[in-house]
Design a protein around this motif. Structure first.
Motif, short mmCIF file in Angstrom:
data_model
loop_
_atom_site.label_atom_id
_atom_site.label_comp_id
_atom_site.label_asym_id
_atom_site.label_seq_id
_atom_site.Cartn_x
_atom_site.Cartn_y
_atom_site.Cartn_z
N VAL A 92 -2.08 0.46 -2.77
CA VAL A 92 -1.85 0.65 -4.16
C VAL A 92 -3.06 1.60 -4.84
N THR A 93 -2.61 2.68 -5.68
CA THR A 93 -3.97 3.39 -6.10
C THR A 93 -3.96 3.22 -7.84
N LYS A 94 -3.00 3.01 -8.36
CA LYS A 94 -2.87 3.01 -9.70
C LYS A 94 -1.75 2.23 -10.19
N VAL A 95 -2.11 1.45 -11.23
CA VAL A 95 -0.83 0.67 -12.15
C VAL A 95 -0.97 1.00 -13.41
N GLN A 96 -0.09 1.44 -14.02
CA GLN A 96 0.18 1.75 -15.53
C GLN A 96 1.26 0.89 -16.16
N GLY A 97 0.98 0.41 -17.40
CA GLY A 97 1.86 -0.17 -18.20
C GLY A 97 2.23 -1.38 -17.98
N THR A 112 1.25 4.59 -5.16
CA THR A 112 0.80 4.18 -3.81
C THR A 112 0.21 5.50 -3.05
N ASP A 113 -0.20 5.28 -1.94
CA ASP A 113 -0.56 6.54 -1.06
C ASP A 113 0.28 6.52 0.17
N PHE A 114 1.57 5.91 0.03
CA PHE A 114 2.51 6.28 1.06
C PHE A 114 3.07 7.50 0.90
N THR A 115 3.85 8.29 1.77
CA THR A 115 4.64 9.49 1.57
C THR A 115 5.70 9.28 2.28
N MET A 119 12.97 8.14 1.74
CA MET A 119 13.39 8.05 3.07
C MET A 119 11.99 7.74 3.95
N GLY A 120 11.03 7.70 3.42
CA GLY A 120 9.63 7.49 3.87
C GLY A 120 9.44 5.93 4.37
N GLU A 121 8.12 6.05 4.93
CA GLU A 121 7.64 4.91 5.28
C GLU A 121 7.50 3.81 4.27
N GLY A 122 7.46 4.01 3.07
CA GLY A 122 6.85 3.29 1.89
C GLY A 122 7.96 2.26 1.38
N THR A 123 9.19 2.45 1.68
CA THR A 123 10.51 2.07 1.19
C THR A 123 10.08 0.40 1.16
N GLY A 124 10.11 0.00 2.50
CA GLY A 124 10.02 -1.70 2.56
C GLY A 124 8.78 -2.15 1.75
N PRO A 125 7.59 -1.62 1.96
CA PRO A 125 6.39 -2.17 1.29
C PRO A 125 6.52 -1.78 -0.36
N ALA A 126 7.38 -0.98 -0.79
CA ALA A 126 7.92 -0.88 -2.15
C ALA A 126 8.58 -2.08 -2.73
N LYS A 127 9.34 -2.53 -1.92
CA LYS A 127 10.27 -3.96 -2.34
C LYS A 127 9.27 -4.97 -2.50
N LEU A 128 8.48 -5.12 -1.27
CA LEU A 128 7.49 -6.13 -1.69
C LEU A 128 6.56 -6.03 -2.53
N LEU A 129 6.15 -4.65 -3.08
CA LEU A 129 5.22 -4.50 -4.25
C LEU A 129 5.99 -5.00 -5.35
N ALA A 130 7.14 -4.39 -5.57
CA ALA A 130 7.99 -5.09 -6.98
C ALA A 130 8.06 -6.47 -7.18
N SER A 131 8.34 -6.99 -5.71
CA SER A 131 8.32 -8.50 -5.77
C SER A 131 7.20 -9.31 -6.35
N ASP A 150 2.95 11.38 -3.73
CA ASP A 150 3.56 12.70 -4.31
C ASP A 150 4.32 12.52 -5.76
N GLY A 151 4.31 11.01 -6.26
CA GLY A 151 4.88 10.88 -7.34
C GLY A 151 6.49 10.68 -7.22
N GLU A 152 6.88 10.73 -6.07
CA GLU A 152 8.39 10.31 -5.86
C GLU A 152 8.74 9.02 -5.72
N LEU A 153 9.76 8.46 -6.18
CA LEU A 153 10.45 7.24 -6.24
C LEU A 153 10.45 6.60 -5.03
N LEU A 154 9.81 5.32 -4.85
CA LEU A 154 10.06 4.61 -3.62
C LEU A 154 10.95 3.36 -3.95
#
Length: 159
Positions: A92-97, A112-115, A119-131, A150-154
């Motif tokens: 995680v690099t930044k949280v807003q709101g 985050t700093d995932f790329t 379709m990238g490597e950050g989709t699984g960890p994104a679910k963990l972060l949301a939880s 890059d600001g793309e939705l994970l």
């Protein structure tokens, strides 16, 4: 409809809802600039006998308020999260709101700093972060969105 069209339409509807809610969030007549909310009693303001906190708790609260939202989120997950959540939160690099909520339409963004986007490597960890975010913050109607470098939705989730 294509996927991009659905996303664009969803964004337009979301912006319209946010605009309508913010327009209705005023104090009613628009003339009075004073604050109509009730103030806390003297005991609540000073931490009276019923709500007194030890000195170290007050110091922890002040330190937590000064920390950025990302630092607060990381500290919470490091204290309460699973090992996989702890690994995911290190990206995680930044949280807003996350600081102001009204339980009507709360939206928070976690960067985050995932790329690689969805379709990238950050989709699984994104679910963990949301939880983990849902464990950290609670809202009647909240949505947390996780983005890559890059600001793309994970991913996203309710909190």
């Amino acid at each position: 409809m294509g996927m991009k069209t659905k996303i664009a339409l969803g964004a337009v509807v979301g912006i319209a809802v946010i605009g309508a809610l913010s327009a209705n969030a005023g104090d009613g007549d628009g003339d009075a600039k004073s604050d109509n909310r009730t103030s806390a009693s003297a005991g609540e303001k000073t931490g009276g006998a019923s709500g007194a906190k030890p000195a170290e708790d007050k110091a922890d609260d002040k330190a937590e308020e000064k920390a950025s939202q990302a630092e607060q989120f990381k500290a919470f997950v490091q204290k309460n999260g699973t090992p996989k959540e702890k690994d995911a939160v290190s990206h995680v690099t930044k949280v807003q709101g996350a600081d102001e909520q009204n339980d009507i339409l709360d939206a928070a963004d976690v960067y985050t700093d995932f790329t690689g986007g969805i379709m990238g490597e950050g989709t699984g960890p994104a679910k963990l972060l949301a939880s983990a975010f849902a464990d950290w913050k609670d809202s009647e109607n909240g949505l947390v969105t996780i983005y890559d470098a890059d600001g793309e939705l994970l991913g996203n989730g309710q909190f």
